[in-house]
Scaffold this active site. Structure first.
Site, PDB file in Angstrom:
ATOM      1  CE1 TYR A 113      -4.105  -1.942   0.427  1.00  0.00           C
ATOM      2  CE2 TYR A 113      -2.722  -3.312   1.824  1.00  0.00           C
ATOM      3  CZ  TYR A 113      -3.880  -3.123   1.106  1.00  0.00           C
ATOM      4  OH  TYR A 113      -4.830  -4.124   1.056  1.00  0.00           O
ATOM      5  CG  ASN A 136     -10.917  -2.367  -8.295  1.00  0.00           C
ATOM      6  OD1 ASN A 136     -11.551  -1.961  -9.254  1.00  0.00           O
ATOM      7  ND2 ASN A 136     -10.028  -3.339  -8.383  1.00  0.00           N
ATOM      8  CB  CYS A 172      -7.588  -4.276  -5.938  1.00  0.00           C
ATOM      9  SG  CYS A 172      -9.001  -5.378  -6.080  1.00  0.00           S
ATOM     10  CG  HIS A 173      -5.370  -9.922  -7.273  1.00  0.00           C
ATOM     11  ND1 HIS A 173      -6.089  -9.411  -8.344  1.00  0.00           N
ATOM     12  CD2 HIS A 173      -4.338 -10.620  -7.810  1.00  0.00           C
ATOM     13  CE1 HIS A 173      -5.526  -9.801  -9.473  1.00  0.00           C
ATOM     14  NE2 HIS A 173      -4.446 -10.528  -9.177  1.00  0.00           N
ATOM     15  CD  GLU A 218      -1.936 -12.163 -10.841  1.00  0.00           C
ATOM     16  OE1 GLU A 218      -1.070 -11.502 -10.227  1.00  0.00           O
ATOM     17  OE2 GLU A 218      -2.942 -11.646 -11.344  1.00  0.00           O
TER      18      GLU A 218
END
Length: 155
Positions: A89, A110, A118-119, A146
């Site tokens: 953040y 979001n 946003c993850h 990912e």
């Protein structure tokens, strides 16, 4: 506004489109189902992304999330984070302006998660929050899909 739902590994998701632009992605099955070309293309892209996000082509449709100027600035910065990469953040705030808290609030609002990734935003010590139905479990699942390296030990 036209909507189309799809089955995903995270459960049912619903895409909403307006004037050829995607405006939201929500958990759950939408009441109305419209198979227009834009929503079908978005659904098909998500199916392929869930199969292998590292080989997915860029999302083919414009995104038009409703939000403040600051939120849109944060969401645009999220779109610049590559697949498999996480930032904190604090790093997001440094890139896009504001404080880590204000950046976190924008991330939490979001309206197009996954597509506006946003993850990929975490705390330096823990995953942070996530607005999907599965909460943190969904976020960690997406990061694992990912093959992201986390800056903390997963508990």
């Amino acid at each position: 506004m036209p909507q189309l739902s799809l089955h995903s590994p995270l459960g049912p998701l619903t895409l909403t489109e307006e004037d050829g632009k995607l405006i939201s992605l929500d958990w759950g099955w939408g009441r109305d189902q419209t198979e227009n070309p834009q929503l079908c293309e978005a659904r098909d892209w998500l199916d392929q992304w869930f199969d292998d996000p590292k080989t997915a082509k860029p999302f083919p449709l414009p995104l038009e999330p409703f939000g403040t100027v600051y939120q849109k600035k944060i969401w645009a910065a999220l779109c610049d984070i590559p697949v498999g990469t996480v930032i904190t953040y604090k790093e997001l705030a440094e890139r896009a302006g504001g404080s880590p808290r204000s950046a976190g609030q924008a991330v939490g609002r979001n309206p197009i998660p996954i597509l506006i990734p946003c993850h990929r935003i975490v705390s330096s010590t823990h995953p942070g929050g996530y607005s999907g139905d599965g909460g943190i479990d969904d976020k960690l699942w997406l990061l694992e899909l990912e093959e992201a390296t986390l800056p903390f030990t997963k508990k």
